[in-house]
Write a protein that holds these residues in place. Structure first.
Motif, PDB file in Angstrom:
ATOM      1  N   LYS A 112       0.824  -1.212   0.000  1.00 31.04           N
ATOM      2  CA  LYS A 112       0.000   0.000   0.000  1.00 31.04           C
ATOM      3  C   LYS A 112       0.860   1.265   0.000  1.00 31.04           C
ATOM      4  CE  LYS A 112      -3.648  -2.535   0.301  1.00 31.04           C
ATOM      5  NZ  LYS A 112      -4.482  -2.755  -0.855  1.00 31.04           N
ATOM      6  N   ILE A 113       2.098   1.130   0.464  1.00 33.26           N
ATOM      7  CA  ILE A 113       3.062   2.236   0.451  1.00 33.26           C
ATOM      8  C   ILE A 113       4.334   1.703  -0.203  1.00 33.26           C
ATOM      9  CG2 ILE A 113       4.517   3.769   1.834  1.00 33.26           C
ATOM     10  CD1 ILE A 113       2.505   3.666   4.039  1.00 33.26           C
ATOM     11  N   ALA A 114       4.879   2.476  -1.108  1.00 34.40           N
ATOM     12  CA  ALA A 114       6.148   2.104  -1.740  1.00 34.40           C
ATOM     13  C   ALA A 114       7.280   2.860  -1.060  1.00 34.40           C
ATOM     14  CB  ALA A 114       6.114   2.441  -3.219  1.00 34.40           C
ATOM     15  N   ILE A 115       8.374   2.170  -0.821  1.00 33.84           N
ATOM     16  CA  ILE A 115       9.561   2.831  -0.279  1.00 33.84           C
ATOM     17  C   ILE A 115      10.116   3.726  -1.387  1.00 33.84           C
ATOM     18  CG2 ILE A 115      11.915   2.491   0.605  1.00 33.84           C
ATOM     19  CD1 ILE A 115       9.836   1.522   2.556  1.00 33.84           C
ATOM     20  N   PRO A 116      10.292   5.017  -1.112  1.00 36.87           N
ATOM     21  CA  PRO A 116      10.801   5.916  -2.154  1.00 36.87           C
ATOM     22  C   PRO A 116      12.198   5.511  -2.630  1.00 36.87           C
ATOM     23  CG  PRO A 116       9.845   7.169  -0.360  1.00 36.87           C
ATOM     24  CD  PRO A 116       9.914   5.748   0.102  1.00 36.87           C
ATOM     25  N   ARG A 117      12.392   5.630  -3.933  1.00 39.75           N
ATOM     26  CA  ARG A 117      13.682   5.421  -4.563  1.00 39.75           C
ATOM     27  C   ARG A 117      14.083   6.772  -5.137  1.00 39.75           C
ATOM     28  NH1 ARG A 117      10.259   1.854  -6.186  1.00 39.75           N
ATOM     29  NH2 ARG A 117      10.180   2.607  -8.330  1.00 39.75           N
ATOM     30  N   VAL A 118      15.142   7.339  -4.619  1.00 38.57           N
ATOM     31  CA  VAL A 118      15.535   8.712  -4.956  1.00 38.57           C
ATOM     32  C   VAL A 118      16.765   8.701  -5.855  1.00 38.57           C
ATOM     33  CG1 VAL A 118      16.184  10.953  -4.012  1.00 38.57           C
ATOM     34  CG2 VAL A 118      14.646   9.474  -2.721  1.00 38.57           C
ATOM     35  N   HIS A 119      16.667   9.433  -6.966  1.00 41.60           N
ATOM     36  CA  HIS A 119      17.810   9.603  -7.862  1.00 41.60           C
ATOM     37  C   HIS A 119      18.382  10.993  -7.630  1.00 41.60           C
ATOM     38  CE1 HIS A 119      20.405   9.523 -11.329  1.00 41.60           C
ATOM     39  NE2 HIS A 119      19.894  10.674 -11.715  1.00 41.60           N
ATOM     40  N   LEU A 120      19.682  11.052  -7.372  1.00 39.65           N
ATOM     41  CA  LEU A 120      20.367  12.326  -7.191  1.00 39.65           C
ATOM     42  C   LEU A 120      21.109  12.638  -8.484  1.00 39.65           C
ATOM     43  CD1 LEU A 120      21.806  11.713  -3.619  1.00 39.65           C
ATOM     44  CD2 LEU A 120      19.731  12.946  -4.233  1.00 39.65           C
ATOM     45  N   ALA A 121      20.750  13.752  -9.104  1.00 31.76           N
ATOM     46  CA  ALA A 121      21.358  14.129 -10.379  1.00 31.76           C
ATOM     47  C   ALA A 121      22.853  14.390 -10.199  1.00 31.76           C
ATOM     48  CB  ALA A 121      20.675  15.375 -10.938  1.00 31.76           C
ATOM     49  N   PRO A 122      23.656  14.021 -11.181  1.00 33.69           N
ATOM     50  CA  PRO A 122      25.104  14.253 -11.087  1.00 33.69           C
ATOM     51  C   PRO A 122      25.457  15.734 -10.970  1.00 33.69           C
ATOM     52  CG  PRO A 122      24.594  12.813 -12.942  1.00 33.69           C
ATOM     53  CD  PRO A 122      23.292  13.304 -12.388  1.00 33.69           C
ATOM     54  N   THR A 151      11.457   6.967  -7.917  1.00 35.96           N
ATOM     55  CA  THR A 151      10.145   7.558  -7.661  1.00 35.96           C
ATOM     56  C   THR A 151      10.288   9.063  -7.476  1.00 35.96           C
ATOM     57  OG1 THR A 151      10.356   7.152  -5.280  1.00 35.96           O
ATOM     58  CG2 THR A 151       9.203   5.476  -6.583  1.00 35.96           C
ATOM     59  N   HIS A 152      11.479   9.499  -7.099  1.00 32.62           N
ATOM     60  CA  HIS A 152      11.771  10.923  -6.896  1.00 32.62           C
ATOM     61  C   HIS A 152      13.124  11.230  -7.538  1.00 32.62           C
ATOM     62  CE1 HIS A 152       9.054   9.842  -3.624  1.00 32.62           C
ATOM     63  NE2 HIS A 152       8.728  11.111  -3.520  1.00 32.62           N
ATOM     64  N   CYS A 153      13.212  12.349  -8.255  1.00 31.74           N
ATOM     65  CA  CYS A 153      14.472  12.799  -8.840  1.00 31.74           C
ATOM     66  C   CYS A 153      14.806  14.168  -8.266  1.00 31.74           C
ATOM     67  CB  CYS A 153      14.374  12.894 -10.356  1.00 31.74           C
ATOM     68  SG  CYS A 153      14.170  11.300 -11.155  1.00 31.74           S
ATOM     69  N   ILE A 154      16.017  14.303  -7.778  1.00 31.52           N
ATOM     70  CA  ILE A 154      16.459  15.589  -7.237  1.00 31.52           C
ATOM     71  C   ILE A 154      17.522  16.130  -8.173  1.00 31.52           C
ATOM     72  CG2 ILE A 154      17.503  16.788  -5.287  1.00 31.52           C
ATOM     73  CD1 ILE A 154      16.348  14.601  -3.481  1.00 31.52           C
ATOM     74  N   TYR A 168       5.061  23.877 -12.148  1.00 34.75           N
ATOM     75  CA  TYR A 168       4.138  22.971 -11.485  1.00 34.75           C
ATOM     76  C   TYR A 168       4.921  21.894 -10.754  1.00 34.75           C
ATOM     77  CZ  TYR A 168       0.769  25.091 -14.619  1.00 34.75           C
ATOM     78  OH  TYR A 168      -0.008  25.984 -15.287  1.00 34.75           O
ATOM     79  N   ARG A 169       4.301  21.389  -9.713  1.00 31.93           N
ATOM     80  CA  ARG A 169       4.889  20.302  -8.950  1.00 31.93           C
ATOM     81  C   ARG A 169       3.941  19.114  -9.032  1.00 31.93           C
ATOM     82  NH1 ARG A 169       4.438  19.343  -3.176  1.00 31.93           N
ATOM     83  NH2 ARG A 169       3.210  21.230  -3.134  1.00 31.93           N
ATOM     84  N   VAL A 170       4.459  17.944  -9.364  1.00 37.00           N
ATOM     85  CA  VAL A 170       3.624  16.750  -9.483  1.00 37.00           C
ATOM     86  C   VAL A 170       3.276  16.252  -8.080  1.00 37.00           C
ATOM     87  CG1 VAL A 170       3.519  14.370 -10.299  1.00 37.00           C
ATOM     88  CG2 VAL A 170       4.630  16.123 -11.693  1.00 37.00           C
ATOM     89  N   ILE A 171       1.975  16.078  -7.830  1.00 42.60           N
ATOM     90  CA  ILE A 171       1.495  15.593  -6.549  1.00 42.60           C
ATOM     91  C   ILE A 171       1.280  14.085  -6.577  1.00 42.60           C
ATOM     92  CG2 ILE A 171      -0.371  15.758  -4.841  1.00 42.60           C
ATOM     93  CD1 ILE A 171       1.218  18.319  -5.065  1.00 42.60           C
ATOM     94  N   ASP A 172       0.649  13.599  -7.638  1.00 44.86           N
ATOM     95  CA  ASP A 172       0.343  12.179  -7.735  1.00 44.86           C
ATOM     96  C   ASP A 172       0.277  11.779  -9.200  1.00 44.86           C
ATOM     97  OD1 ASP A 172      -0.266   9.640  -6.845  1.00 44.86           O
ATOM     98  OD2 ASP A 172      -2.377  10.052  -6.466  1.00 44.86           O
ATOM     99  N   LYS A 173       0.673  10.522  -9.476  1.00 46.88           N
ATOM    100  CA  LYS A 173       0.617   9.993 -10.836  1.00 46.88           C
ATOM    101  C   LYS A 173      -0.307   8.795 -10.860  1.00 46.88           C
ATOM    102  CE  LYS A 173       5.446  10.296 -11.552  1.00 46.88           C
ATOM    103  NZ  LYS A 173       6.629   9.681 -12.124  1.00 46.88           N
ATOM    104  N   ALA A 174      -1.008   8.613 -11.962  1.00 43.52           N
ATOM    105  CA  ALA A 174      -1.797   7.398 -12.156  1.00 43.52           C
ATOM    106  C   ALA A 174      -0.823   6.240 -12.332  1.00 43.52           C
ATOM    107  CB  ALA A 174      -2.686   7.536 -13.386  1.00 43.52           C
TER     108      ALA A 174
END
Length: 183
Positions: A112-122, A151-154, A168-174
């Motif tokens: 029901k909850i996904a552990i966030p996977r964060v990509h840090l841009a070079p 799931t998140h890109c910084i 705009y900031r994305v809140i939720d995706k289908a």
């Protein structure tokens, strides 16, 4: 909350058999969980012990959905700890935080909850990259090596925002990413 009540009576029978379950009581308990999170883990709190449960989990009232699992785990915790009442109050914040962490783990296991996977841009500065890596590991999230698996890109902060442009900031995706909710 009638569907939730019926599901709890079947799936968590052992823990709710002595409870008076009605829709109003379940709704009140759910509201108290949300309010507790805001009071103890909200934006104004400086030292948060853990992260809040995402708001979207409180919208899943389906059989075996997130709300069912949350309330079931509350009653299970209450039974196992020998508590008289299932309540979320700041007076018992340590006990409630422990219960929230248990609920979080159950929601992750149930998908029901996904552990966030964060990509840090070079392009991120080294100091910021180190600080963000520390935050990511403290929250027990994962670092994604490529943006496609994240799931998140910084990315590095923009140098300036033009007055004529809107962002705009994305809140939720289908699930199929064909639609997005923006802020």
């Amino acid at each position: 909350f009638d569907g939730v009540r019926a599901w709890l009576s079947k799936a968590y029978r052992k823990y709710v058999s002595s409870e008076t379950l009605d829709g109003k009581a379940l709704a009140s308990l759910t509201a108290s969980i949300i309010q507790f999170q805001e009071d103890v883990l909200g934006k104004t709190v400086k030292d948060r012990v853990c992260m809040r449960l995402p708001a979207k989990v409180f919208l899943d009232y389906s059989d075996g959905g997130a709300v069912c699992l949350i309330l079931g785990e509350v009653f299970k915790y209450k039974h196992e700890q020998g508590l008289r009442r299932a309540e979320f109050s700041t007076a018992k914040s340590q006990q409630c935080l422990e219960m929230l962490m248990t609920i979080h783990n159950v929601l992750v296991e149930a998908g029901k909850i996904a552990i966030p996977r964060v990509h840090l841009a070079p392009s991120l500065p080294a100091a910021l990259r180190t600080e963000l890596t520390s935050i990511i590991t403290d929250h027990q999230w994962k670092i994604a090596p490529i943006p496609e698996s994240a799931t998140h890109c910084i990315v590095a902060p923009a140098t300036s925002y033009g007055d004529s442009e809107e962002y705009y900031r994305v809140i939720d995706k289908a699930d199929d990413e064909s639609e997005v909710l923006v802020h």
